[in-house]
Design a protein around this motif. Structure first.
Motif, mmCIF file in Angstrom:
data_model
loop_
_atom_site.group_PDB
_atom_site.id
_atom_site.type_symbol
_atom_site.label_atom_id
_atom_site.label_comp_id
_atom_site.label_asym_id
_atom_site.label_seq_id
_atom_site.Cartn_x
_atom_site.Cartn_y
_atom_site.Cartn_z
ATOM 1 N N VAL A 145 6.880 104.108 128.724
ATOM 2 C CA VAL A 145 7.164 102.819 128.090
ATOM 3 C C VAL A 145 5.871 102.143 127.637
ATOM 4 N N LEU A 146 4.851 102.157 128.476
ATOM 5 C CA LEU A 146 3.571 101.560 128.072
ATOM 6 C C LEU A 146 3.001 102.267 126.842
ATOM 7 N N ALA A 147 3.105 103.586 126.789
ATOM 8 C CA ALA A 147 2.598 104.339 125.637
ATOM 9 C C ALA A 147 3.368 103.980 124.368
ATOM 10 N N VAL A 148 4.681 103.839 124.481
ATOM 11 C CA VAL A 148 5.503 103.481 123.318
ATOM 12 C C VAL A 148 5.155 102.076 122.835
ATOM 13 N N VAL A 149 5.067 101.124 123.754
ATOM 14 C CA VAL A 149 4.754 99.743 123.365
ATOM 15 C C VAL A 149 3.338 99.645 122.801
ATOM 16 N N ASN A 150 2.427 100.441 123.339
ATOM 17 C CA ASN A 150 1.031 100.410 122.902
ATOM 18 C C ASN A 150 0.847 100.888 121.461
ATOM 19 N N LYS A 151 1.796 101.637 120.931
ATOM 20 C CA LYS A 151 1.665 102.164 119.563
ATOM 21 C C LYS A 151 1.581 101.064 118.515
ATOM 22 N N ASP A 152 2.216 99.921 118.768
ATOM 23 C CA ASP A 152 2.222 98.835 117.797
ATOM 24 C C ASP A 152 1.457 97.639 118.361
ATOM 25 N N PRO A 153 0.345 97.274 117.734
ATOM 26 C CA PRO A 153 -0.470 96.167 118.256
ATOM 27 C C PRO A 153 0.273 94.834 118.322
ATOM 28 N N GLU A 154 1.318 94.664 117.504
ATOM 29 C CA GLU A 154 2.101 93.425 117.517
ATOM 30 C C GLU A 154 3.219 93.453 118.546
ATOM 31 N N GLY A 155 3.424 94.599 119.186
ATOM 32 C CA GLY A 155 4.516 94.742 120.133
ATOM 33 C C GLY A 155 5.741 95.309 119.453
ATOM 34 N N THR A 156 6.764 95.562 120.223
ATOM 35 C CA THR A 156 7.994 96.117 119.681
ATOM 36 C C THR A 156 9.170 95.612 120.497
ATOM 37 N N TYR A 157 10.376 95.761 119.968
ATOM 38 C CA TYR A 157 11.558 95.196 120.604
ATOM 39 C C TYR A 157 12.303 96.259 121.415
ATOM 40 N N GLY A 158 13.159 95.790 122.314
ATOM 41 C CA GLY A 158 13.820 96.650 123.285
ATOM 42 C C GLY A 158 14.578 97.829 122.708
ATOM 43 N N TYR A 159 15.381 97.597 121.663
ATOM 44 C CA TYR A 159 16.161 98.691 121.096
ATOM 45 C C TYR A 159 15.240 99.772 120.538
ATOM 46 N N ARG A 160 14.184 99.372 119.886
ATOM 47 C CA ARG A 160 13.224 100.331 119.330
ATOM 48 C C ARG A 160 12.539 101.130 120.439
ATOM 49 N N ILE A 161 12.190 100.447 121.529
ATOM 50 C CA ILE A 161 11.594 101.139 122.671
ATOM 51 C C ILE A 161 12.570 102.186 123.191
ATOM 52 N N THR A 162 13.838 101.790 123.329
ATOM 53 C CA THR A 162 14.862 102.726 123.805
ATOM 54 C C THR A 162 14.935 103.952 122.907
ATOM 55 N N GLN A 163 14.947 103.757 121.605
ATOM 56 C CA GLN A 163 15.044 104.876 120.672
ATOM 57 C C GLN A 163 13.820 105.788 120.747
ATOM 58 N N ASP A 164 12.645 105.203 120.838
ATOM 59 C CA ASP A 164 11.414 106.001 120.925
ATOM 60 C C ASP A 164 11.365 106.803 122.226
ATOM 61 N N VAL A 165 11.783 106.177 123.320
ATOM 62 C CA VAL A 165 11.789 106.880 124.607
ATOM 63 C C VAL A 165 12.843 107.975 124.604
ATOM 64 N N ARG A 166 14.015 107.690 124.038
ATOM 65 C CA ARG A 166 15.093 108.690 123.972
ATOM 66 C C ARG A 166 14.699 109.915 123.145
ATOM 67 N N ALA A 167 13.744 109.774 122.265
ATOM 68 C CA ALA A 167 13.265 110.928 121.497
ATOM 69 C C ALA A 167 12.533 111.908 122.414
ATOM 70 N N ILE A 168 12.117 111.430 123.591
ATOM 71 C CA ILE A 168 11.355 112.241 124.532
ATOM 72 C C ILE A 168 12.207 112.657 125.729
ATOM 73 N N ILE A 169 12.903 111.688 126.305
ATOM 74 C CA ILE A 169 13.726 111.939 127.496
ATOM 75 C C ILE A 169 15.053 111.208 127.354
ATOM 76 N N GLU A 170 16.042 111.632 128.121
ATOM 77 C CA GLU A 170 17.315 110.917 128.151
ATOM 78 C C GLU A 170 17.127 109.636 128.934
ATOM 79 N N LEU A 171 17.579 108.530 128.360
ATOM 80 C CA LEU A 171 17.384 107.231 128.996
ATOM 81 C C LEU A 171 18.428 106.263 128.477
ATOM 82 N N SER A 172 19.056 105.529 129.381
ATOM 83 C CA SER A 172 20.014 104.508 128.970
ATOM 84 C C SER A 172 19.315 103.154 128.931
#
Length: 119
Positions: A14-41
């Motif tokens: 999660v820290l790596a995903v959020v760190n990609k965007d210097p302005e931050g990112t929103y929850g749904y986008r984090i979920t989608q980025d993490v789901r591209a790597i692992i299964e996560l609800s």
């Protein structure tokens, strides 16, 4: 994936995903980025986000989007330091696992001893 993902690894991802965007990112986008790597609800993600906020690794702010407020998560300096620690630990850990899986010998040096090879 058949391997369990522990809390520390989830935090690191999660820290790596959020760190990609210097302005931050929103929850749904984090979920989608993490789901591209692992299964996560989403029910798993939001406690991770709350824990990282409590640990002062993330800050949260709202931004208007299409007439609604969207909650954004942004990494802090403490979060970057934690991420750097996780990355270092991950490379050490994964290197050892790769050696085991590929059958390469492990070489260890202990204080005051010569280099020893273990199969």
């Amino acid at each position: 994936m058949i391997f369990n993902t522990g809390a520390a690894l989830l935090d690191a991802i999660v820290l790596a995903v959020v760190n990609k965007d210097p302005e931050g990112t929103y929850g749904y986008r984090i979920t989608q980025d993490v789901r591209a790597i692992i299964e996560l609800s989403e029910s798993t993600l939001y406690p991770v986000l709350r824990r990282l906020m409590k640990d002062e690794c993330l800050v949260v702010y709202d931004r208007e989007f299409s007439g609604r407020n969207r909650r954004y998560y942004k990494i802090t300096e403490k979060g970057r330091a934690q991420l750097n620690m996780y990355v270092g630990e991950w490379f050490t850990y994964s290197k050892k696992l790769n050696r085991i899986f590929t059958g390469d010998s492990l070489v260890y040096t202990f204080k005051g001893e010569e280099e020893k090879t273990y199969d």
